[in-house]
Enzyme design. Structure first.
Site: not given
Ligand code: PGA
Length: 249
Positions: A67, A136, A138, A143
């Site tokens: 992404d 959440d 995702h 999302e």
């Molecule tokens: P993080 O993010 O590795 O910085 O915890 C993971 C995500 O939001 O997919």
């Protein structure tokens, strides 16, 4: 799903890194699906150390990132383009021409998403995909919602994601939109390695592993993928009640 609980982020980085290194050793032209965020950084450190010691080369490897934020200059310190260079690409021998990331500044986002899907279609899905998970649930920037997105698309980020990621934006104006591989794109990966550490991820981890498969927790779809390894630390695993996890602490 294989669930492995380790003590430290470094141990997780090494264990996940070994899986990626093995894929590259077996196929020097491997197609890697990469992720940003804090979770994969120790894995990238491990891969950089293996490259530095001469154990592996990324010369013929191609990389496909999950992404990118929309409306953030490509060279901004918080763009995922910059993140990948800083945390991996600048330290290994990958050909920059073989590193792919959706263009969050494309004038026509739909055309950009179609271009990115065609790229992944052409290689028949990545050989291994690294994932983190949001608080959440995702994966990528998929999302929670009413359905699983089949392909790459433009998403409006949810408040919890903005809250988690805005710590990186010193002036506070974090992008509200991103382009992300869809769940369908992610599920095309032949092998998936997901990393989650820290208490804040415990609820999402439980829903992913022990909850019903539902777009309300996008990561839960991974229960239906044939080759997923989940690496957790104790804090991220603390709400799991099943005895499916292999504790290696
Ligand atoms: P993080 O993010 O590795 O910085 O915890 C993971 C995500 O939001 O997919």
């Amino acid at each position: 799903m294989e669930v492995i609980i380790l003590k430290t982020k470094e141990q997780i980085g090494e264990a996940a890194g070994k899986i990626i290194a093995e894929v590259v050793k077996n196929d020097p032209a491997a197609k890697l699906g990469l992720a940003t965020g804090a979770s994969p950084v120790p894995t990238y450190k491990y891969l950089i150390s293996k490259y530095a010691s001469g154990a592996i080369s990324f010369k013929d490897v191609s990389a496909y990132n999950l992404d990118e934020y929309c409306n953030l200059p490509r060279d901004d310190e918080n763009s995922y383009y910059t993140f990948m260079r800083k945390n991996l690409f600048d330290h290994i021998d990958i050909d920059p021409a073989n590193t792919h990331i959706p263009d969050g500044n494309a004038a026509d986002p739909d055309a950009e998403c179609a271009r990115y899907d065609a790229l992944i279609e052409k290689i028949g899905g990545v050989d291994v995909q690294i994932l983190g998970i949001g608080t959440d649930g995702h994966i990528g920037f998929n999302e929670p919602g009413d359905s699983f997105a089949p392909g790459t698309f433009k998403i409006k980020l949810h408040e919890s994601t903005i809250e988690s990621n805005s710590v990186y934006f010193k002036n506070g104006d974090m992008p509200r939109y991103a382009l992300t591989m869809g769940i369908g794109t992610i599920m095309r990966a032949k092998k998936i390695v997901l990393i989650a550490t820290g208490k804040a991820k415990a609820g999402a981890v439980k829903a992913m592993i022990e909850g019903e498969v539902s777009p309300a927790c996008p990561a839960s779809i991974l229960q239906t993928h044939p080759d997923v390894t989940v690496f957790l630390d104790e804090a991220a695993a603390e709400l799991l009640t099943g005895n499916h996890a292999k504790r290696e602490v």
